[in-house]
Design a protein around this motif. Sequence first.
Motif, PDB file in Angstrom:
ATOM      1  N   LEU A 316      25.305 -71.255  35.975  1.00  0.00           N
ATOM      2  CA  LEU A 316      26.421 -70.322  36.090  1.00  0.00           C
ATOM      3  C   LEU A 316      25.955 -68.880  35.925  1.00  0.00           C
ATOM      4  N   ASN A 317      25.102 -68.627  34.956  1.00  0.00           N
ATOM      5  CA  ASN A 317      24.675 -67.256  34.688  1.00  0.00           C
ATOM      6  C   ASN A 317      23.673 -66.739  35.707  1.00  0.00           C
ATOM      7  N   VAL A 318      22.834 -67.610  36.251  1.00  0.00           N
ATOM      8  CA  VAL A 318      21.911 -67.167  37.293  1.00  0.00           C
ATOM      9  C   VAL A 318      22.690 -66.752  38.548  1.00  0.00           C
ATOM     10  N   VAL A 319      23.720 -67.521  38.906  1.00  0.00           N
ATOM     11  CA  VAL A 319      24.570 -67.147  40.051  1.00  0.00           C
ATOM     12  C   VAL A 319      25.238 -65.798  39.804  1.00  0.00           C
ATOM     13  N   LEU A 320      25.798 -65.620  38.602  1.00  0.00           N
ATOM     14  CA  LEU A 320      26.454 -64.356  38.264  1.00  0.00           C
ATOM     15  C   LEU A 320      25.484 -63.184  38.381  1.00  0.00           C
ATOM     16  N   LEU A 321      24.299 -63.322  37.827  1.00  0.00           N
ATOM     17  CA  LEU A 321      23.340 -62.216  37.823  1.00  0.00           C
ATOM     18  C   LEU A 321      22.787 -61.926  39.217  1.00  0.00           C
ATOM     19  N   THR A 322      22.712 -62.938  40.060  1.00  0.00           N
ATOM     20  CA  THR A 322      22.304 -62.701  41.452  1.00  0.00           C
ATOM     21  C   THR A 322      23.319 -61.800  42.154  1.00  0.00           C
ATOM     22  N   LEU A 323      24.592 -62.083  41.967  1.00  0.00           N
ATOM     23  CA  LEU A 323      25.642 -61.265  42.576  1.00  0.00           C
ATOM     24  C   LEU A 323      25.625 -59.842  42.014  1.00  0.00           C
ATOM     25  N   VAL A 324      25.346 -59.719  40.727  1.00  0.00           N
ATOM     26  CA  VAL A 324      25.268 -58.386  40.119  1.00  0.00           C
ATOM     27  C   VAL A 324      24.093 -57.609  40.713  1.00  0.00           C
ATOM     28  N   ALA A 325      22.943 -58.269  40.901  1.00  0.00           N
ATOM     29  CA  ALA A 325      21.774 -57.596  41.477  1.00  0.00           C
ATOM     30  C   ALA A 325      22.072 -57.068  42.869  1.00  0.00           C
ATOM     31  N   VAL A 326      22.833 -57.839  43.645  1.00  0.00           N
ATOM     32  CA  VAL A 326      23.234 -57.375  44.982  1.00  0.00           C
ATOM     33  C   VAL A 326      24.127 -56.145  44.861  1.00  0.00           C
ATOM     34  N   ALA A 327      25.080 -56.194  43.928  1.00  0.00           N
ATOM     35  CA  ALA A 327      26.025 -55.088  43.774  1.00  0.00           C
ATOM     36  C   ALA A 327      25.336 -53.803  43.327  1.00  0.00           C
ATOM     37  N   VAL A 328      24.309 -53.918  42.470  1.00  0.00           N
ATOM     38  CA  VAL A 328      23.620 -52.731  41.958  1.00  0.00           C
ATOM     39  C   VAL A 328      23.042 -51.887  43.097  1.00  0.00           C
ATOM     40  N   VAL A 329      22.515 -52.549  44.111  1.00  0.00           N
ATOM     41  CA  VAL A 329      21.912 -51.839  45.244  1.00  0.00           C
ATOM     42  C   VAL A 329      22.929 -50.945  45.948  1.00  0.00           C
ATOM     43  N   PHE A 330      24.211 -51.308  45.858  1.00  0.00           N
ATOM     44  CA  PHE A 330      25.248 -50.591  46.597  1.00  0.00           C
ATOM     45  C   PHE A 330      26.065 -49.652  45.713  1.00  0.00           C
ATOM     46  N   VAL A 331      25.484 -49.239  44.592  1.00  0.00           N
ATOM     47  CA  VAL A 331      26.146 -48.252  43.736  1.00  0.00           C
ATOM     48  C   VAL A 331      25.264 -47.014  43.658  1.00  0.00           C
ATOM     49  N   SER A 332      25.786 -45.892  44.137  1.00  0.00           N
ATOM     50  CA  SER A 332      25.068 -44.621  44.087  1.00  0.00           C
ATOM     51  C   SER A 332      26.079 -43.488  43.960  1.00  0.00           C
ATOM     52  N   ARG A 333      25.614 -42.268  43.919  1.00  0.00           N
ATOM     53  CA  ARG A 333      26.509 -41.115  43.849  1.00  0.00           C
ATOM     54  C   ARG A 333      27.321 -40.932  45.137  1.00  0.00           C
ATOM     55  N   ASP A 334      26.821 -41.497  46.244  1.00  0.00           N
ATOM     56  CA  ASP A 334      27.474 -41.308  47.538  1.00  0.00           C
ATOM     57  C   ASP A 334      28.468 -42.408  47.881  1.00  0.00           C
ATOM     58  N   SER A 335      28.268 -43.606  47.340  1.00  0.00           N
ATOM     59  CA  SER A 335      29.146 -44.718  47.703  1.00  0.00           C
ATOM     60  C   SER A 335      29.112 -45.795  46.621  1.00  0.00           C
ATOM     61  N   VAL A 336      30.178 -46.601  46.613  1.00  0.00           N
ATOM     62  CA  VAL A 336      30.275 -47.729  45.688  1.00  0.00           C
ATOM     63  C   VAL A 336      30.664 -48.956  46.496  1.00  0.00           C
ATOM     64  N   LEU A 337      29.733 -49.930  46.581  1.00  0.00           N
ATOM     65  CA  LEU A 337      29.953 -51.158  47.348  1.00  0.00           C
ATOM     66  C   LEU A 337      30.385 -50.848  48.785  1.00  0.00           C
ATOM     67  N   GLY A 338      29.727 -49.856  49.386  1.00  0.00           N
ATOM     68  CA  GLY A 338      29.987 -49.498  50.774  1.00  0.00           C
ATOM     69  C   GLY A 338      31.121 -48.520  50.982  1.00  0.00           C
ATOM     70  N   VAL A 339      31.849 -48.151  49.933  1.00  0.00           N
ATOM     71  CA  VAL A 339      32.972 -47.207  50.050  1.00  0.00           C
ATOM     72  C   VAL A 339      32.477 -45.805  49.716  1.00  0.00           C
ATOM     73  N   PRO A 340      32.514 -44.847  50.665  1.00  0.00           N
ATOM     74  CA  PRO A 340      32.046 -43.485  50.373  1.00  0.00           C
ATOM     75  C   PRO A 340      32.904 -42.820  49.293  1.00  0.00           C
ATOM     76  N   VAL A 341      32.245 -42.039  48.433  1.00  0.00           N
ATOM     77  CA  VAL A 341      32.954 -41.311  47.384  1.00  0.00           C
ATOM     78  C   VAL A 341      32.483 -39.863  47.383  1.00  0.00           C
ATOM     79  N   GLY A 342      33.300 -38.992  46.831  1.00  0.00           N
ATOM     80  CA  GLY A 342      32.957 -37.578  46.753  1.00  0.00           C
ATOM     81  C   GLY A 342      31.960 -37.299  45.650  1.00  0.00           C
ATOM     82  N   PRO A 343      31.354 -36.110  45.670  1.00  0.00           N
ATOM     83  CA  PRO A 343      30.330 -35.775  44.677  1.00  0.00           C
ATOM     84  C   PRO A 343      30.861 -35.718  43.245  1.00  0.00           C
TER      85      PRO A 343
END
Length: 443
Positions: A316-343
């Motif tokens: 259960l926890n390995v599956v959860l952490l795999t999904l979290v690792a994917v999500a981390v890649v898509f979090v930045s100052r410019d976007s969150v999970l593919g959704v653009p955000v302002g500065p």
Amino acid sequence: MTAASKRIWGWYFFDWASQPYNTLLLTFIFGPYVVSVIGDGSAAQAIWGYGIGTAGLIIAVLSPLLGAVADKSGGRMAFIWLFSALYVIGAWMLWYSAPADFNVWFVMLFFCIGLIGMEFATTFTNAMLPDLCPRADLGRVSGNGWAFGYLGGIVALIIMLLLLAEGGSGRTLLGIPPVFGLDPETREGTRSVGPLVAIWYAVFMIPFFLWVKEPRKADAMGIRQAVRAAWPELKSTLARLPRQRSLFAYLGASMFYRDALNGMYVFGGIYAAGVLGWSVTNVGIFGIIAALTGAIFAWAGGKLDSRYGPKPVIILNVVLLTLVAVAVVFVSRDSVLGVPVGPDSRLPDVGFYILGALIGAGGGSLQSSSRTMMVRQAEPGRMTEAFGMYALAGKATSFIAPLSIGVVTDLTGSQQLGVTPLIVLFLIGLFLLFWVKPEGEYA
């Protein structure tokens, strides 16, 4: 308090004493400080990866051999004293990392000395688990230990943030200068994390050394005789390991998913500092959230482990952490999970705090159940050697996560793409768990 209760509580105190090395130094305070001094998140992430990867190789080579020696000599406690000294020395020397004369190789040398001490001490204390309680209680005791350790990390981190670590303004989270007259201009408040961790460990290991007694072995050898006998026997154990299908599969699975989890811990603070521009204070708050959920879910996971066994909890926890690792890649100052955000959007910060809470929850429960699974897989009478191999499994490829992150970060120039190897490591670990027998081969 009965003698048995004292032994268990003394054992818990090792987790409480040692956890700040992971929480304060490896992830949430000292790692981001190195980023701020070097001034380049990608360069710092690469250097951090190379240094910790080298320490992992040393741990991988020596852990099984030292474990075999300890099993034959009955001398686990002497090894714990030795590696505790390395822990304290390595942590204390991080004080000498002032920005004006920062020597990254000196800093990494002593950081790795302390890390090696912490990892080896953990190997020998983990091997004491089956001596503390009946098999049916292993999950509960292991989970309680991890939870207690996380609470220790939280308390140490709160002390650091409220009283010592200066933010960009030169003041702590309470809005005051660092206590004891520490100079914020030379970052003495933040650098004091090294001595704090060293003193914390030295003080809180006292109950461990007073209350935890090692059972006497009737056939214990002298240390020289144990050293001579350990290597041939270890070679024999490693040679027949592939025929022990469940143990072999479990060591392989844990090798990959623990490496990925450690990669999350090691680079979480550096990632947040470099990608999101977080200060040490922000990363510290992130650490408190992750440690709090880690404590809660280590305790809850221990309950589930005792009831259903460790394997379902691990999956259960390995599956959860795999999904979290994917999500981390898509979090930045410019976007969150593919959704653009302002500065000026706070959504990236909120999103990363949530991911930190999930990392803490999954990591706490995963590590606790992994420890009890190792007890179930190990051959009775060779518990320290087994945990030495467990450390080998955790470190034999421990260079893969930090070094691959370092290499991918170097090649792409992107911290976000640099963490993608973690996803692959989690998936390999999940695949290998298929061949692991829930009760092992010696039940």
